[in-house]
Design a protein around this motif. Sequence first.
Motif, mmCIF file in Angstrom:
data_model
loop_
_atom_site.group_PDB
_atom_site.id
_atom_site.type_symbol
_atom_site.label_atom_id
_atom_site.label_comp_id
_atom_site.label_asym_id
_atom_site.label_seq_id
_atom_site.Cartn_x
_atom_site.Cartn_y
_atom_site.Cartn_z
ATOM 1 N N PRO A 247 2.646 0.666 6.868
ATOM 2 C CA PRO A 247 1.691 1.291 5.948
ATOM 3 C C PRO A 247 1.472 2.769 6.265
ATOM 4 O O PRO A 247 1.281 3.147 7.426
ATOM 5 N N THR A 248 1.535 3.585 5.232
ATOM 6 C CA THR A 248 1.212 5.002 5.347
ATOM 7 C C THR A 248 0.229 5.342 4.230
ATOM 8 O O THR A 248 0.017 4.552 3.307
ATOM 9 N N PHE A 249 -0.335 6.530 4.320
ATOM 10 C CA PHE A 249 -1.257 6.946 3.273
ATOM 11 C C PHE A 249 -0.543 6.994 1.927
ATOM 12 O O PHE A 249 -1.081 6.556 0.910
ATOM 13 N N GLU A 250 0.684 7.505 1.917
ATOM 14 C CA GLU A 250 1.432 7.652 0.676
ATOM 15 C C GLU A 250 1.852 6.320 0.085
ATOM 16 O O GLU A 250 1.719 6.100 -1.124
ATOM 17 N N ASN A 251 2.405 5.411 0.916
ATOM 18 C CA ASN A 251 2.938 4.163 0.348
ATOM 19 C C ASN A 251 1.889 3.072 0.156
ATOM 20 O O ASN A 251 2.208 1.978 -0.305
#
Length: 256
Positions: free
Chosen positions: A82-86
């Motif tokens: 998990p990332t902020f973008e995805n």
Amino acid sequence: MKPVKLAARIALSLGIAASATAITMTSCTEQRANPFMEPYGTKYDIPPFESILYSDYLPAVEKGIAEKKAEIKAIAENPEEPTFENTIMAMEKSGQLLSRVTRVFGALNESDGTPEIQELSETIFPMVSSASDEILMDPKLFARVKSLYDRRDSLNLEPNQVRAIELSYKSFVRNGALLSDADKSQLMDINKQLTDLYLKFNKNLLSATNEFELVVENEAGVREHITNYNTKLRVEEGDMVVAGQKLTEGSIAPKE
């Protein structure tokens, strides 16, 4: 007439200011496109109200919910970390069609509660509420949000990004993400009941508002005055009034 705004839980962003709107009801013999199905392409992205039919809302909502669920599923099942973008940004960008139609429908439901809009609301609002519950109680999706929340101070993010993660996490938690499966089911039932009660209350409120009238009686007879639905009266039944006296608050008031 303006009924009560639906609870924010349904996650409808009703930021469009609705003005006096004429909904075209004429039938078309030739093929026509549902205005909601594609970006408007208008100046300031203003909805083409003159092209919208009552029959456009439900198909757009149904397709919009299906698209949003598919997009959310892809986010939840993304094998990447998990990332902020995805995760956060991907959720923010999901459901474009559903957002377009619910913004317009919500604005009209608040400002122009015609019988057709009221009838549609009894189908559309429960659908949107149920879909919102499914998304906010999705364990895989919440796991990605929680992962970001737990690591938010070590991800070298901008303050506004950290804030977005915190708000997203709180939204999931406050809408049942941490509950057991049994409690989630119970909360869904409660939310459904609240949506039904909201619709009944709005219907009753609109009916009572439409029946409101201000009657002033004097020696010359009875006069009726039409007032806005939210007008605050300065007199009560049985009060004696004189010519020129203001009967309501505000700059526009009937006088006798």
